[in-house]
Enzyme design. Sequence first.
Site, short mmCIF file in Angstrom:
data_model
loop_
_atom_site.label_atom_id
_atom_site.label_comp_id
_atom_site.label_asym_id
_atom_site.label_seq_id
_atom_site.Cartn_x
_atom_site.Cartn_y
_atom_site.Cartn_z
N SER A 139 0.84 -1.19 0.00
CA SER A 139 0.00 0.00 0.00
C SER A 139 0.88 1.26 0.00
O SER A 139 1.69 1.43 -0.92
CB SER A 139 -0.95 -0.08 1.21
OG SER A 139 -2.00 0.82 1.09
N ASP B 263 -9.23 -5.23 -4.77
CA ASP B 263 -8.87 -3.82 -4.58
C ASP B 263 -9.89 -2.99 -5.37
O ASP B 263 -10.53 -3.48 -6.30
CB ASP B 263 -7.45 -3.56 -5.12
CG ASP B 263 -6.40 -3.45 -4.01
OD1 ASP B 263 -6.70 -2.81 -2.98
OD2 ASP B 263 -5.29 -3.98 -4.18
N HIS C 239 -7.45 -5.79 -0.33
CA HIS C 239 -6.32 -4.90 -0.06
C HIS C 239 -5.52 -5.34 1.18
O HIS C 239 -4.34 -5.05 1.29
CB HIS C 239 -6.84 -3.47 0.14
CG HIS C 239 -5.75 -2.45 0.25
ND1 HIS C 239 -5.08 -1.98 -0.85
CD2 HIS C 239 -5.21 -1.82 1.32
CE1 HIS C 239 -4.17 -1.09 -0.46
NE2 HIS C 239 -4.22 -0.97 0.86
N1 LIG Z 1 -9.43 4.54 5.49
C1 LIG Z 1 -8.59 3.48 5.10
C2 LIG Z 1 -7.79 3.03 6.30
C3 LIG Z 1 -6.57 2.27 5.94
O1 LIG Z 1 -6.21 2.21 4.80
C4 LIG Z 1 -5.81 1.62 7.02
C5 LIG Z 1 -6.16 1.81 8.35
C6 LIG Z 1 -5.47 1.18 9.37
C7 LIG Z 1 -4.40 0.38 9.08
C8 LIG Z 1 -4.03 0.18 7.73
C9 LIG Z 1 -4.76 0.80 6.73
N2 LIG Z 1 -4.46 0.65 5.39
C10 LIG Z 1 -3.58 -0.12 4.77
O2 LIG Z 1 -2.66 -0.71 5.17
C11 LIG Z 1 -9.43 2.34 4.53
O3 LIG Z 1 -10.56 2.59 4.15
O4 LIG Z 1 -8.98 1.22 4.44
#
Ligand SMILES: N[C@@H](CC(=O)c1ccccc1NC=O)C(=O)O
Length: 292
Positions: A152, A235, A267
């Site tokens: 990511s 995704d 994801h």
């Molecule tokens: N608002 C994001 C939050 C997010 O991406 C995320 C939140 C906490 C820990 C990891 C995250 N994203 C990817 O590793 C979502 O919708 O997934």
Amino acid sequence: MHWMEMKNDELEKQYSPSRWSHRMAADDVIKAHVKALKEGTEQARSLAQTLINVPYGDGDGEKLDVYIPRTNSLDVNLVIYIHGGYWQFLSKEESGFMAVPLIDKDVVVVAVGYTIAPKGDMDLMVSQVRRSVVSVIQQYSHISGLYLCGHSAGAHLAAMVLSTDWSQYSITPNIKGAFLVSGIFDLLPILSTYVNEPLKMTEEVAVRNSPSQLVPQLKQSSSGCQIVVAVAQNDSPEFRKQSEEYYKALEAAGLNVTMEDVANTDHFSIIEQLVDADYHLTKLLLKMMGKS
Ligand SMILES: N[C@@H](CC(=O)c1ccccc1NC=O)C(=O)O
């Protein structure tokens, strides 16, 4: 639809990975993700020899964790893992989860910490991961191959490492391979979204930190690197497009790159499953290192 034509709520949805999981509700998938990463990291710390909080710079938070295999082999590869979390969540404390199957194959795993937003900004994070790679090479000059893996936002940072002009640094790393998992390679679409609230990037910052704008530099610095661009089947369309377009740009530049569209993943599960030796991407990573 091109992101520039999307209404803001659609753009925010496209850049909310948790809303596209088919496994669970958005809040639950994030909770489960953090739990899986934490448990995997605890497991790795209990099974491997470790060096925790090794400094790679003088700044606050410029520390990394090393997971060390028990081996007498001279052919030891090293993977640097750069965690995700939209440059504002997670840390190296839950980023050793993929170490167990790799250590079993004589691979050293390094989990890099960096200063997430709002304390850190994009330029700092990019500088930190670049310096962490230089530091690892200086400390582990005897390794047979250096590899990068990022998820990511961490895939974005890994791509920025590949796109570094190393003339400003004390050495030029020879990165043999890179796994860019569910990454973001063009930062412009997120400028107007909630993702940028703690980051506070200007357009200028977003442009200079977008791997999509730095393909010629990557070609100069990392021409010998074997690159895997991996994206989850579930995704969002925008995330899938980000990977597809970056893959195509690298391919058009003549780089050694392959695209992996990983079936039955979202994801989060696309990276969580690296705890498993039998997972497709674990096997692919080991194969890249000549270990299976
Ligand atoms: N608002 C994001 C939050 C997010 O991406 C995320 C939140 C906490 C820990 C990891 C995250 N994203 C990817 O590793 C979502 O919708 O997934």
